[in-house]
Design a protein around this motif. Structure first.
Motif, PDB file in Angstrom:
ATOM      1  N   GLY A  23      18.527  32.408  12.265  1.00  0.00           N
ATOM      2  CA  GLY A  23      17.087  32.309  12.493  1.00  0.00           C
ATOM      3  C   GLY A  23      16.451  31.329  11.539  1.00  0.00           C
ATOM      4  N   GLU A 243      16.072  37.039  17.767  1.00  0.00           N
ATOM      5  CA  GLU A 243      17.080  36.063  18.162  1.00  0.00           C
ATOM      6  C   GLU A 243      16.956  35.722  19.640  1.00  0.00           C
ATOM      7  N   ASP A 245      15.580  33.589  21.408  1.00  0.00           N
ATOM      8  CA  ASP A 245      15.588  32.226  21.934  1.00  0.00           C
ATOM      9  C   ASP A 245      16.957  31.822  22.469  1.00  0.00           C
ATOM     10  N   VAL A 246      18.018  32.588  22.138  1.00  0.00           N
ATOM     11  CA  VAL A 246      19.342  32.263  22.683  1.00  0.00           C
ATOM     12  C   VAL A 246      19.528  32.843  24.075  1.00  0.00           C
ATOM     13  N   VAL A 248      18.821  32.575  27.376  1.00  0.00           N
ATOM     14  CA  VAL A 248      18.309  31.633  28.361  1.00  0.00           C
ATOM     15  C   VAL A 248      19.165  31.726  29.621  1.00  0.00           C
ATOM     16  N   ARG A 309      23.097  28.674  19.700  1.00  0.00           N
ATOM     17  CA  ARG A 309      21.919  27.811  19.700  1.00  0.00           C
ATOM     18  C   ARG A 309      22.214  26.587  18.822  1.00  0.00           C
ATOM     19  N   GLU A 311      21.050  24.321  16.069  1.00  0.00           N
ATOM     20  CA  GLU A 311      20.045  24.305  15.016  1.00  0.00           C
ATOM     21  C   GLU A 311      19.611  22.883  14.665  1.00  0.00           C
TER      22      GLU A 311
END
Length: 374
Positions: A23, A243, A245-246, A248, A309, A311
């Motif tokens: 994160g 978390e 945002d992963v 999708v 993800r 970064e």
């Protein structure tokens, strides 16, 4: 005298950051805590053996080499979020018998059944699987009222190669003639009629999860005979909202099997935030196995889903264990130059998978920096 540590191992001090540092909002306190742990543990002793020089007033050079070195690497920094779930076949549901007689055959577990194939047998005659979303609810015979069930039956007959009628909602004499040919191919009398319970409509191919009835059991209307599932294997997991945002839809993931093997998957559904059994906010995610061949027997088995993800893209990075606290705050690395080492201040960026993005004077791809010997 050097050991390449460009890829830190699972039990290295760098592993302290692997899960926690994904994160972005949390990276500063986490990297400080991780470095403190590294410097307080086995890594500290390794660095103290050669007493890194002070950064003040200028980066110093020493002939004392670090116990190990790692290369500065250029590439994407990819973080991981891991979630545990069980492999399940989609769409578990019961199959209930509508005939009166005796069960004479049931399939074995994991048997796949497609359109036009035998699902089970009553009185030594097959109950056949057909495609459709409307359950069979009446007998099929000439003179019956038009309906969507007739349309579904005719669509299946045509798909199986029995034609000669108009595909519509009318059960005509031509429809009955096609049914007779189909019945004869199944090895049953060609009456042109289909009694209620001789066909079962489902939306797609199925897999037999369990045979509830056995040959010789009485077949009574409403009695459960089988439990079937869809043919798709999937893993439902829960990802912490922080978390999320992963999560999708369409993203590719890796599924780690109980034996350590890996198989690819893809996120097919992302649900609304909810509280888990511990009262924590999570995002429900459904992952479908992309290559399920040979994995039929892992149903209801715990697996780990690895969601990733990016970064940072195309950056220079080092193992997080290469970072040292600088005298005036921030971080530094020990740059190894032949038989000498220069303590160089660096600017940090993204952190992921035990690695840290860095930039600074003398930092380039392939530069070697000091790390603890593991």
């Amino acid at each position: 005298m050097t050991a390449d540590a460009s890829t830190p191992g699972g039990e290295s001090p760098a592993a302290l950051l692997t899960a926690a540092s994904t994160g972005r909002r949390r990276r500063r306190p986490l990297i400080a805590a991780a470095l403190a742990a590294v410097l307080a543990g086995a890594g500290t002793g390794a660095f103290l053996l050669y007493d890194p020089p002070s950064l003040n007033p200028e980066p110093a050079v020493t002939a004392q080499l670090p116990p190990a070195t790692a290369k500065v690497v250029r590439g994407d920094l990819v973080g991981e979020v891991r979630a545990t779930g069980q492999v399940r076949f989609s769409g578990d549901r019961p199959v209930k018998n509508q005939l009166k007689g005796v069960i004479t055959w049931v399939p074995t577990r994991n048997t796949g059944v497609g359109r036009g194939e035998k699902l089970y047998a009553v009185d030594d005659r097959p109950v056949v699987l057909l495609r459709g979303t409307l359950p069979a609810w009446r007998e099929f015979a000439p003179g019956m009222a038009d309906g969507r069930d007739v349309l579904a039956l005719e669509q299946n007959l045509a798909a199986l190669g029995y034609t000669g009628f108009t595909v519509d909602e009318e059960y005509s004499e031509k429809t009955a003639a096609a049914v007779k040919r189909w019945q004869q191919a199944l090895g049953v009398p060609g009456s042109g009629k289909i009694e209620l319970g001789r066909v079962v409509f489902v939306s797609g191919p199925v897999r037999v999860g369990k045979a509830v009835a056995r040959p010789g059991d009485p077949a009574e209307p409403g009695t459960e005979v089988l439990r079937i599932t869809g043919a798709t294997q999937q893993v439902p997991v829960e990802v912490p909202v922080v978390e999320g945002d992963v999560a999708v839809k369409g993203a590719e993931v890796t599924i780690v099997l109980p034996d350590g093997g890996k198989t690819p998957g893809r996120i097919t559904a992302v649900g609304a935030n909810r509280l888990d059994k511990d009262g924590k906010s999570v995002v429900p995610v459904t992952v479908r196995l992309s290559d399920p061949d040979g994995l039929e027997n892992v149903q209801n088995t715990d697996v780990v889903v690895v969601l990733k993800r990016t970064e940072a893209k195309d950056v220079l990075s080092v193992p997080v264990t290469a970072l040292l606290p600088a005298d005036k705050g921030g971080y530094a690395v020990l740059v190894a130059q032949g038989r000498k080492v220069r303590l160089t201040p660096v600017k940090t960026g993204a952190f992921a998978d035990g690695r840290a993005e860095i930039s600074g004077p003398g930092i380039a791809e392939g530069t070697r920096v000091g790390v603890p010997k593991l």
